[in-house]
Motif scaffolding. Sequence first.
Motif, mmCIF file in Angstrom:
data_model
loop_
_atom_site.group_PDB
_atom_site.id
_atom_site.type_symbol
_atom_site.label_atom_id
_atom_site.label_comp_id
_atom_site.label_asym_id
_atom_site.label_seq_id
_atom_site.Cartn_x
_atom_site.Cartn_y
_atom_site.Cartn_z
ATOM 1 N N ALA A 13 0.834 -1.202 0.000
ATOM 2 C CA ALA A 13 0.000 0.000 0.000
ATOM 3 C C ALA A 13 0.879 1.266 0.000
ATOM 4 O O ALA A 13 0.584 2.247 -0.692
ATOM 5 N N THR A 14 1.978 1.243 0.738
ATOM 6 C CA THR A 14 2.902 2.380 0.766
ATOM 7 C C THR A 14 3.520 2.591 -0.605
ATOM 8 O O THR A 14 3.620 3.728 -1.088
ATOM 9 N N VAL B 278 2.267 1.708 -3.539
ATOM 10 C CA VAL B 278 1.233 2.204 -4.451
ATOM 11 C C VAL B 278 0.981 3.690 -4.196
ATOM 12 O O VAL B 278 0.859 4.479 -5.137
ATOM 13 N N LEU B 279 0.943 4.098 -2.955
ATOM 14 C CA LEU B 279 0.742 5.506 -2.607
ATOM 15 C C LEU B 279 1.891 6.372 -3.136
ATOM 16 O O LEU B 279 1.662 7.437 -3.729
ATOM 17 N N MET B 280 3.119 5.934 -2.951
ATOM 18 C CA MET B 280 4.277 6.700 -3.437
ATOM 19 C C MET B 280 4.299 6.755 -4.963
ATOM 20 O O MET B 280 4.580 7.805 -5.543
ATOM 21 N N GLY C 269 1.746 6.638 -6.932
ATOM 22 C CA GLY C 269 0.689 7.575 -7.324
ATOM 23 C C GLY C 269 1.138 9.018 -7.174
ATOM 24 O O GLY C 269 0.873 9.861 -8.040
ATOM 25 N N PHE C 270 1.850 9.334 -6.098
ATOM 26 C CA PHE C 270 2.346 10.691 -5.894
ATOM 27 C C PHE C 270 3.348 11.072 -6.988
ATOM 28 O O PHE C 270 3.286 12.164 -7.552
ATOM 29 N N TRP D 169 1.579 11.648 -10.288
ATOM 30 C CA TRP D 169 0.893 12.943 -10.269
ATOM 31 C C TRP D 169 1.900 14.076 -10.482
ATOM 32 O O TRP D 169 1.656 15.005 -11.236
#
Length: 179
Positions: A12-13, A15-17, A19-20, A23
Amino acid sequence: MSRRLVYLLPLATLVLMAGFFAWSLLAGRDPAAIGSVMVGRPAPRLDVPALRPGEPPLGDALLRTGKPVIVNFFASWCTPCLAEHPLFARLAERDGATVIGVAWKNKPADALAWLKRLGDPYRHAGYDLDGKVALDWGLSGVPETYLVDGKGIVRFHFRGPITERDVTGTIIPFLKGGS
């Protein structure tokens, strides 16, 4: 159940990074739009040795002649500098621009050979081997170009190579108007 969460937390970490970062890359922000603290202020000291043997060192008087000047930081090892070089040659020849070149972190012999091969558009040329003068100018890398009015005030700052659009839209009007 809690063991499964322990294994999913790193995923999850990640995937979050990701995504950032995606972006950040796709947000359409232009790094050149950051601006420059130099614009609107007196040009920093220009105190560098002459690149061409037998010429006097470059000094602040070159920036306060009553006529606008272009100060270009370049290097012979810089590919974008190669791309913008013909534009400076044309500005000097056709438009009569006073272009001051400063070879940044470049051996003088290498910079001279590069100019001999490509043509030398610089009315005055110097070198900043250790990069100290460039720091005062706020240089982040080469090429960078500053348009300085006749009173020695920086009016425009280009990070990266200048383009035909910069020449026709900003530089030539600046040279004609002086500010």
